[in-house]
Scaffold this motif. Sequence first.
Motif, PDB file in Angstrom:
ATOM      1  N   UNK A  45      51.525   1.073  28.248  1.00 14.15           N
ATOM      2  CA  UNK A  45      50.072   1.061  28.340  1.00 14.15           C
ATOM      3  C   UNK A  45      49.485   1.166  26.939  1.00 14.15           C
ATOM      4  N   UNK A  46      48.342   0.504  26.714  1.00 19.51           N
ATOM      5  CA  UNK A  46      47.767   0.524  25.365  1.00 19.51           C
ATOM      6  C   UNK A  46      47.308   1.912  24.961  1.00 19.51           C
ATOM      7  N   UNK A  47      46.990   2.776  25.946  1.00 17.59           N
ATOM      8  CA  UNK A  47      46.532   4.127  25.595  1.00 17.59           C
ATOM      9  C   UNK A  47      47.695   5.078  25.314  1.00 17.59           C
ATOM     10  N   UNK A  48      48.921   4.579  25.406  1.00 14.93           N
ATOM     11  CA  UNK A  48      50.076   5.411  25.084  1.00 14.93           C
ATOM     12  C   UNK A  48      50.495   5.306  23.616  1.00 14.93           C
ATOM     13  N   UNK A  49      49.855   4.408  22.882  1.00 13.89           N
ATOM     14  CA  UNK A  49      50.274   4.146  21.510  1.00 13.89           C
ATOM     15  C   UNK A  49      49.221   4.579  20.497  1.00 13.89           C
ATOM     16  N   UNK A  50      49.701   4.989  19.336  1.00 11.98           N
ATOM     17  CA  UNK A  50      48.832   5.257  18.193  1.00 11.98           C
ATOM     18  C   UNK A  50      48.751   3.957  17.402  1.00 11.98           C
ATOM     19  N   UNK A  51      47.627   3.247  17.478  1.00 14.37           N
ATOM     20  CA  UNK A  51      47.560   1.903  16.917  1.00 14.37           C
ATOM     21  C   UNK A  51      47.506   1.898  15.400  1.00 14.37           C
ATOM     22  N   UNK A  93      39.642   4.769  28.799  1.00 13.65           N
ATOM     23  CA  UNK A  93      40.948   5.248  28.328  1.00 13.65           C
ATOM     24  C   UNK A  93      41.625   4.261  27.379  1.00 13.65           C
ATOM     25  N   UNK A  94      41.226   2.992  27.436  1.00  9.14           N
ATOM     26  CA  UNK A  94      41.861   1.963  26.606  1.00  9.14           C
ATOM     27  C   UNK A  94      41.036   1.577  25.390  1.00  9.14           C
ATOM     28  N   UNK A  95      39.813   2.088  25.282  1.00 15.14           N
ATOM     29  CA  UNK A  95      38.935   1.693  24.190  1.00 15.14           C
ATOM     30  C   UNK A  95      39.465   2.012  22.793  1.00 15.14           C
ATOM     31  N   UNK A  96      40.318   3.058  22.620  1.00  8.45           N
ATOM     32  CA  UNK A  96      40.866   3.311  21.281  1.00  8.45           C
ATOM     33  C   UNK A  96      41.640   2.131  20.702  1.00  8.45           C
ATOM     34  N   UNK A  97      42.140   1.223  21.537  1.00  2.44           N
ATOM     35  CA  UNK A  97      42.851   0.051  21.024  1.00  2.44           C
ATOM     36  C   UNK A  97      41.959  -0.753  20.096  1.00  2.44           C
ATOM     37  N   UNK A  98      40.831  -1.240  20.600  1.00  7.15           N
ATOM     38  CA  UNK A  98      39.941  -2.072  19.788  1.00  7.15           C
ATOM     39  C   UNK A  98      39.250  -1.254  18.700  1.00  7.15           C
ATOM     40  N   UNK A  99      38.912  -0.003  19.002  1.00 10.75           N
ATOM     41  CA  UNK A  99      38.282   0.853  17.999  1.00 10.75           C
ATOM     42  C   UNK A  99      39.210   1.050  16.801  1.00 10.75           C
ATOM     43  N   UNK A 100      40.478   1.327  17.079  1.00 11.48           N
ATOM     44  CA  UNK A 100      41.435   1.552  15.993  1.00 11.48           C
ATOM     45  C   UNK A 100      41.665   0.281  15.185  1.00 11.48           C
ATOM     46  N   UNK A 101      41.819  -0.859  15.858  1.00 12.27           N
ATOM     47  CA  UNK A 101      42.053  -2.111  15.138  1.00 12.27           C
ATOM     48  C   UNK A 101      40.864  -2.466  14.251  1.00 12.27           C
ATOM     49  N   UNK A 102      39.650  -2.214  14.748  1.00  7.26           N
ATOM     50  CA  UNK A 102      38.459  -2.483  13.935  1.00  7.26           C
ATOM     51  C   UNK A 102      38.424  -1.551  12.727  1.00  7.26           C
ATOM     52  N   UNK A 103      38.730  -0.274  12.931  1.00 10.35           N
ATOM     53  CA  UNK A 103      38.726   0.678  11.825  1.00 10.35           C
ATOM     54  C   UNK A 103      39.766   0.311  10.773  1.00 10.35           C
ATOM     55  N   UNK A 104      40.944  -0.103  11.211  1.00  7.22           N
ATOM     56  CA  UNK A 104      41.990  -0.501  10.263  1.00  7.22           C
ATOM     57  C   UNK A 104      41.544  -1.705   9.443  1.00  7.22           C
ATOM     58  N   UNK A 141      30.480 -11.957  27.969  1.00  7.15           N
ATOM     59  CA  UNK A 141      31.360 -10.793  28.009  1.00  7.15           C
ATOM     60  C   UNK A 141      32.595 -11.030  28.874  1.00  7.15           C
ATOM     61  N   UNK A 142      32.729 -12.238  29.430  1.00  6.28           N
ATOM     62  CA  UNK A 142      33.860 -12.544  30.305  1.00  6.28           C
ATOM     63  C   UNK A 142      35.177 -12.464  29.513  1.00  6.28           C
ATOM     64  N   UNK A 143      36.032 -11.539  29.908  1.00  5.27           N
ATOM     65  CA  UNK A 143      37.343 -11.340  29.254  1.00  5.27           C
ATOM     66  C   UNK A 143      37.206 -11.120  27.744  1.00  5.27           C
ATOM     67  N   UNK A 144      36.123 -10.499  27.322  1.00 10.31           N
ATOM     68  CA  UNK A 144      35.870 -10.297  25.893  1.00 10.31           C
ATOM     69  C   UNK A 144      36.941  -9.443  25.204  1.00 10.31           C
ATOM     70  N   UNK A 145      37.449  -8.371  25.826  1.00 10.22           N
ATOM     71  CA  UNK A 145      38.481  -7.592  25.146  1.00 10.22           C
ATOM     72  C   UNK A 145      39.720  -8.420  24.796  1.00 10.22           C
TER      73      UNK A 145
END
Length: 238
Positions: A45-51, A93-104, A141-145
């Motif tokens: 799951x994407x929320x199991x990883x530190x991106x 619960x999955x939002x840290x994926x895109x947040x982390x990638x944007x921050x990086x 917004x269709x399938x935007x993530x």
Amino acid sequence: NMAVQLETYLCKKLGVKSSEDGGSGSGSSGSSSDSSSKVKVQICRVDELDWWDEVLNPDEDDENNSASNSTSLPPPVVLFVLPTWTDGALPPTSQPLLTSLHEISTDWRVSPHPLRNTDHPAQTLHVASFGVGSSAYDPDTFCKPAKDVVELLCDKLGGRRLMGGKSKSKGGGCVGMGDVESGDYREEFRMWMDHAPTPESLEAIDRPLFRDAWDRLRRSLRCLKDKGQRTVARLAVV
């Protein structure tokens, strides 16, 4: 369990044993491999990883394998299956994926394109994503993530798009899209996967015919420069 179905399908397509056939792992997370194969499949799951860690500190074993077997290993591939939540966002619960990638991608301390493998370009991470959404809402917004994760990992962080052939699935190519309003998104996912490249086809595309192909190109360009002639170089980009 969709994770188990995904693992079984991917292992069958890539020719390795799934956990049901003797591999390790089960449930939402796990890994499958075959001692006779170069391919290892890991489901999580994407929320199991530190991106931050995944992007900036790749697994040391993977780095060592890449360095010692760069001509024999298929390139690493990550495949996302992402739902669409309110306003085209991921579930909380999955939002840290895109947040982390944007921050990086915007952090001044991070070198440009950290995912790019300059020593072995063919071993650069390949990325594909399948989004699940509803066309009954805003089409923007269709399938935007699913689109955003590919843009961040490839355009901002230096990964490469895993390009497949045309398919009936909306989106096609490295971004597939399943619509819960118009049909069975699981079937759309399977159709999209049927057109994804195999490790063998990736190797055939990414690896030059000659091992010294780049040295040959550089020598040729130097010769043309020494002659002082106007030159047109045709390059095939994959």
